[in-house]
Design a protein around this motif. Structure first.
Motif, short mmCIF file in Angstrom:
data_model
loop_
_atom_site.label_atom_id
_atom_site.label_comp_id
_atom_site.label_asym_id
_atom_site.label_seq_id
_atom_site.Cartn_x
_atom_site.Cartn_y
_atom_site.Cartn_z
N LEU A 24 69.69 37.08 11.37
CA LEU A 24 69.53 37.17 9.93
C LEU A 24 69.91 38.54 9.36
N ILE A 52 67.58 30.13 5.54
CA ILE A 52 68.66 31.10 5.37
C ILE A 52 69.90 30.66 6.15
N ASP A 53 71.03 30.73 5.47
CA ASP A 53 72.32 30.46 6.12
C ASP A 53 72.91 31.80 6.56
N ASP A 59 73.78 34.50 0.64
CA ASP A 59 72.72 33.48 0.67
C ASP A 59 71.57 33.88 -0.27
N ILE A 61 68.49 32.83 -0.49
CA ILE A 61 67.18 32.98 0.14
C ILE A 61 67.13 34.31 0.87
N ALA A 62 68.17 34.62 1.65
CA ALA A 62 68.21 35.90 2.36
C ALA A 62 68.09 37.07 1.39
N ARG A 63 68.75 36.97 0.26
CA ARG A 63 68.75 38.08 -0.70
C ARG A 63 67.32 38.41 -1.16
N TYR A 65 64.56 38.25 0.67
CA TYR A 65 63.62 38.68 1.71
C TYR A 65 64.18 39.67 2.73
#
Length: 333
Positions: A24, A52-53, A59, A61-63, A65
């Protein structure tokens, strides 16, 4: 794994090294993330990691967290206490900004740590848990402040408390004659839905109306597990509201907002607030100008049911409270 993809984590990831091992966080970002970790907490639950992709550098979602070195750059307009909690804290754990309602922060731990959090300087895995004496002082303040009719549990995330402890706090507040409403702000149902057990849902049956504001910023957060957790809360009589933050690269398009609000409604969550980003240190990369936010909402008018329409709000500086931002329309006729 046979295809070379790192296995999904079985527990919460709390370090840059753990994020890298899970695929990740790229190797080139490790040094910057390590510097961020010295100042701000990191936590990515298995439920969030699964969304997360890792092949998508943008991505959404990643952005939300994954730590980024940009967090260590403080813009001139950013504030250490952007919502001005401190001047409105009569006793530890209580914030009394409005006449008829007050916040109770029983802990400062969360299942995940958002990179744009306005309390990011205070929250963390040490929990910030109120001691027994501090909690008694806070509850005593509510008891002797009859103008307060609504008690709002926030933090941190109150659903991180054990069902027994949460039930005790809600019961004490509900027993006060002047407390008419209880509210909880939480990310748990979408970020760690496994914590929403039947015991936790039962703890929310406090004998007074209870509203739970679910913080979610992207439609993908409403997974089958999250919808199941929210269903358990609905069956316990909890009214579900949704609150989101307008974030660059996460939901800053009319399509993303429409998908988010429709996902909320399918999960029986009424969109309540869309927050303009609070100017916490190191969050400028998430900022969307107010006029752009208004334009996005104007594009949604007529595309979505009124049930999907939140109030777009911004905190006034120095603790002045929230004000609605519109959008505005000329009068008919």
């Amino acid at each position: 794994m046979p295809d070379g993809t790192p296995p999904r984590p079985a527990r919460t990831l709390r370090t840059p090294e753990a994020l890298h091992a899970a695929g990740l966080l790229p190797a080139g970002a490790l040094a910057g993330a390590a510097a961020v970790a010295e100042r701000y907490s990191i936590a990515v639950t298995p439920a969030v990691a699964a969304l997360i992709d890792p092949a998508d550098p943008a991505d959404p979602i990643a952005r939300q967290y994954i730590p980024d070195a940009a967090e260590l750059v403080t813009a001139p307009h950013e504030l250490e206490d952007p919502t001005a909690d401190a001047p409105f804290t009569p006793v530890k754990g209580v914030v009394h900004r409005y006449p008829d309602r007050a916040l109770l922060k029983p802990l400062l731990a969360c299942p995940v740590y958002c990179r744009f959090c306005f309390r990011r300087e205070a929250v963390g895995p040490d929990g910030g848990l109120l001691t027994e004496a501090e909690l008694e002082d806070a509850l005593a303040w509510f008891a002797r402040t009859p103008e307060v009719r609504e008690a709002i549990l926030t933090g941190g995330d109150p659903l991180m408390l054990s069902p027994r402890r949460l039930g005790e706090i809600l019961g004490r507040l509900a027993a006060l004659p002047h407390i008419e409403l209880l509210r909880i702000h939480s990310r748990v149902p979408v970020a760690a839905p496994g914590l929403v057990s039947e015991a936790l849902a039962a703890a929310l049956e406090a004998g007074k109306p209870l509203y739970l504001c679910v913080h979610a910023n992207h439609a993908r957060e409403f997974t089958p597990a999250a919808i199941g957790a929210l269903g358990r809360l609905v069956r316990a009589g909890v009214v579900l509201l949704g609150q989101s933050v307008l974030l660059r690269g996460v939901n800053d398009s009319a399509g993303a907002l429409e998908d988010l609000f429709r996902a909320m409604l399918r999960a029986r969550v009424k969109p309540y607030y869309l927050h303009q980003l609070d100017p916490a240190p190191g969050t400028a990369r998430f900022a969307v100008p107010v006029e752009e936010g208004r334009a996005l909402l104007r594009r949604l008018r007529g595309r979505v049911t009124g049930l999907a329409w939140p109030t777009y709000v911004q905190e006034r500086p120095a603790g002045g409270g929230k004000v609605p931002l519109g959008p505005e329309y000329p009068p008919a006729g």
